[in-house]
Write a protein that holds these residues in place. Structure first.
Motif, PDB file in Angstrom:
ATOM      1  N   ILE A  37       0.860  -1.184   0.000  1.00  0.00           N
ATOM      2  CA  ILE A  37       0.000   0.000   0.000  1.00  0.00           C
ATOM      3  C   ILE A  37       0.891   1.225   0.000  1.00  0.00           C
ATOM      4  CG2 ILE A  37      -1.794   1.262   1.259  1.00  0.00           C
ATOM      5  CD1 ILE A  37      -2.511  -1.476   2.578  1.00  0.00           C
ATOM      6  N   THR A  38       0.757   2.061  -1.019  1.00  0.00           N
ATOM      7  CA  THR A  38       1.621   3.229  -1.111  1.00  0.00           C
ATOM      8  C   THR A  38       0.883   4.389  -1.747  1.00  0.00           C
ATOM      9  OG1 THR A  38       3.872   3.943  -1.676  1.00  0.00           O
ATOM     10  CG2 THR A  38       2.667   2.702  -3.361  1.00  0.00           C
ATOM     11  N   CYS A  39       1.605   5.490  -1.928  1.00  0.00           N
ATOM     12  CA  CYS A  39       1.027   6.728  -2.438  1.00  0.00           C
ATOM     13  C   CYS A  39       0.901   6.684  -3.962  1.00  0.00           C
ATOM     14  CB  CYS A  39       1.923   7.892  -1.999  1.00  0.00           C
ATOM     15  SG  CYS A  39       1.246   9.533  -2.363  1.00  0.00           S
ATOM     16  N   SER A  40       0.005   7.507  -4.486  1.00  0.00           N
ATOM     17  CA  SER A  40      -0.159   7.618  -5.935  1.00  0.00           C
ATOM     18  C   SER A  40       0.952   8.420  -6.603  1.00  0.00           C
ATOM     19  CB  SER A  40      -1.500   8.288  -6.254  1.00  0.00           C
ATOM     20  OG  SER A  40      -2.570   7.528  -5.759  1.00  0.00           O
ATOM     21  N   ASP A  41       1.791   9.042  -5.807  1.00  0.00           N
ATOM     22  CA  ASP A  41       2.862   9.900  -6.322  1.00  0.00           C
ATOM     23  C   ASP A  41       3.615   9.225  -7.465  1.00  0.00           C
ATOM     24  OD1 ASP A  41       5.563  11.226  -6.447  1.00  0.00           O
ATOM     25  OD2 ASP A  41       4.740  12.390  -4.794  1.00  0.00           O
ATOM     26  N   SER A  42       3.799   9.953  -8.559  1.00  0.00           N
ATOM     27  CA  SER A  42       4.414   9.385  -9.764  1.00  0.00           C
ATOM     28  C   SER A  42       5.877   9.015  -9.578  1.00  0.00           C
ATOM     29  CB  SER A  42       4.294  10.383 -10.931  1.00  0.00           C
ATOM     30  OG  SER A  42       5.002  11.584 -10.638  1.00  0.00           O
ATOM     31  N   ILE A  60      -2.086  -1.386  -3.688  1.00  0.00           N
ATOM     32  CA  ILE A  60      -3.087  -0.327  -3.526  1.00  0.00           C
ATOM     33  C   ILE A  60      -2.340   0.997  -3.559  1.00  0.00           C
ATOM     34  CG2 ILE A  60      -4.700   0.803  -1.938  1.00  0.00           C
ATOM     35  CD1 ILE A  60      -5.377  -1.923  -0.788  1.00  0.00           C
ATOM     36  N   ARG A  61      -2.836   1.949  -4.358  1.00  0.00           N
ATOM     37  CA  ARG A  61      -2.229   3.271  -4.409  1.00  0.00           C
ATOM     38  C   ARG A  61      -3.314   4.332  -4.258  1.00  0.00           C
ATOM     39  NH1 ARG A  61       2.901   3.554  -8.408  1.00  0.00           N
ATOM     40  NH2 ARG A  61       3.100   5.417  -7.139  1.00  0.00           N
ATOM     41  N   ASN A  62      -3.048   5.329  -3.433  1.00  0.00           N
ATOM     42  CA  ASN A  62      -3.938   6.475  -3.320  1.00  0.00           C
ATOM     43  C   ASN A  62      -3.152   7.641  -2.740  1.00  0.00           C
ATOM     44  OD1 ASN A  62      -4.036   6.404  -0.369  1.00  0.00           O
ATOM     45  ND2 ASN A  62      -5.458   4.668  -0.561  1.00  0.00           N
ATOM     46  N   ALA A  63      -3.756   8.809  -2.707  1.00  0.00           N
ATOM     47  CA  ALA A  63      -3.083   9.991  -2.174  1.00  0.00           C
ATOM     48  C   ALA A  63      -2.804   9.811  -0.689  1.00  0.00           C
ATOM     49  CB  ALA A  63      -3.944  11.233  -2.393  1.00  0.00           C
ATOM     50  N   GLY A  64      -1.518   9.744  -0.317  1.00  0.00           N
ATOM     51  CA  GLY A  64      -1.145   9.680   1.079  1.00  0.00           C
ATOM     52  C   GLY A  64      -1.085   8.294   1.681  1.00  0.00           C
ATOM     53  N   ASN A  65      -1.144   7.235   0.821  1.00  0.00           N
ATOM     54  CA  ASN A  65      -1.155   5.843   1.320  1.00  0.00           C
ATOM     55  C   ASN A  65      -2.053   5.691   2.553  1.00  0.00           C
ATOM     56  OD1 ASN A  65       1.897   7.034   1.559  1.00  0.00           O
ATOM     57  ND2 ASN A  65       1.223   6.349   3.577  1.00  0.00           N
ATOM     58  N   ILE A  66      -3.303   6.066   2.349  1.00  0.00           N
ATOM     59  CA  ILE A  66      -4.283   6.115   3.436  1.00  0.00           C
ATOM     60  C   ILE A  66      -5.216   4.903   3.383  1.00  0.00           C
ATOM     61  CG2 ILE A  66      -6.407   7.339   4.106  1.00  0.00           C
ATOM     62  CD1 ILE A  66      -4.820   9.953   3.652  1.00  0.00           C
ATOM     63  N   TRP A 122     -10.771  13.443   1.842  1.00  0.00           N
ATOM     64  CA  TRP A 122      -9.966  12.222   1.887  1.00  0.00           C
ATOM     65  C   TRP A 122      -8.902  12.315   2.985  1.00  0.00           C
ATOM     66  CZ3 TRP A 122      -9.946   7.358   0.802  1.00  0.00           C
ATOM     67  CH2 TRP A 122      -8.741   6.654   0.717  1.00  0.00           C
ATOM     68  N   LEU A 123      -8.260  13.466   3.096  1.00  0.00           N
ATOM     69  CA  LEU A 123      -7.188  13.640   4.079  1.00  0.00           C
ATOM     70  C   LEU A 123      -7.718  13.694   5.511  1.00  0.00           C
ATOM     71  CD1 LEU A 123      -4.781  16.131   2.267  1.00  0.00           C
ATOM     72  CD2 LEU A 123      -4.615  13.642   2.460  1.00  0.00           C
ATOM     73  N   ALA A 124      -9.038  13.761   5.669  1.00  0.00           N
ATOM     74  CA  ALA A 124      -9.607  13.673   7.011  1.00  0.00           C
ATOM     75  C   ALA A 124      -9.275  12.327   7.655  1.00  0.00           C
ATOM     76  CB  ALA A 124     -11.120  13.872   6.966  1.00  0.00           C
TER      77      ALA A 124
END
Length: 221
Positions: A37-42, A60-66, A122-124
């Motif tokens: 699980i990691t960040c979407s960062d390119s 799994i990738r998303n903004a902030g590995n959340i 999302w960052l909440a």
């Protein structure tokens, strides 16, 4: 776009053809042992960092590995985690943050996403991270504060991960281990959280979490 198309041709010629047997085998199914699980960062490439082949990581990738904590609302993260554990039988789950993370900068400076309401929402799921930084890292500024946020967020998301039913069952059954990593973009180093020393250490030096012992389950009276 042309660069991507050229890349496809190069992949088919230089990578797929020499490894045709591997890809033909993968066409019949997958058997990864790790959910990453990691960040979407390119700038983050899990297979490149870990030098793994196709089929070895479920990602799994998303903004902030959340990872949102378990709730009645089922999102893509929860569904993917459930599938990884129940269907693919992964043995390890890694949450990997990274330095210079834009999502974590926004956690530190929420005004940066005032005009991005969905990002802010999302960052909440990193609100606990924000509170930890406010309470315990007031002495840090700039990039040092963001790096601390990256590290604390990995630990917060690991706690969220433990609320997922399939994760809790895997830990209780002694079949699943959780890992917290941080990738340092500027040096290529990877740091792992050592649960005994309670700090992030170079991955080669950190003690891996032991395979959990199965919990003894008693019959109801």
């Amino acid at each position: 776009m042309q660069k991507l198309i050229q890349g496809i041709h190069e992949f088919q010629r230089s990578i797929f053809r020499p490894q045709r047997e591997l890809f033909e085998k993968l066409a019949t199914g997958q058997n990864p042992e790790t959910l990453f699980i990691t960040c979407s960062d390119s700038r983050i490439n899990p297979n490149l960092i870990t030098q793994t082949q196709p089929g070895e990581l479920f990602i799994i990738r998303n903004a902030g590995n959340i990872i949102p904590p378990h709730s009645l609302h089922v999102g893509g993260e929860a569904a993917t985690i459930e599938y990884a554990i129940a269907a693919l039988k992964v043995k390890d789950i890694i949450i990997c943050g990274h330095t210079r993370c834009g999502a974590m900068k926004a956690v530190v400076h929420p005004a940066d996403v005032n005009e991005l309401p969905r990002v802010a929402s999302w960052l909440a799921h990193a609100e606990a991270t924000r509170q930890i930084i406010r309470e315990h890292y007031r002495h840090l500024e700039g990039e040092a504060r963001v790096t601390a946020t990256v590290q604390e967020n990995v630990l917060v998301q690991l706690e969220h991960l433990r609320t997922q039913p399939m994760v809790a069952a895997g830990i209780a059954g002694g079949t699943l281990r959780l890992h917290g990593w941080v990738y340092k973009i500027e040096t290529g180093e990877v740091f792992a959280f050592d649960p005994e020393q309670r700090q992030f250490l170079p991955v080669a030096d950190a003690r891996l979490p032991a395979a959990p012992e199965p919990v003894t389950h008693f019959q109801s009276i």
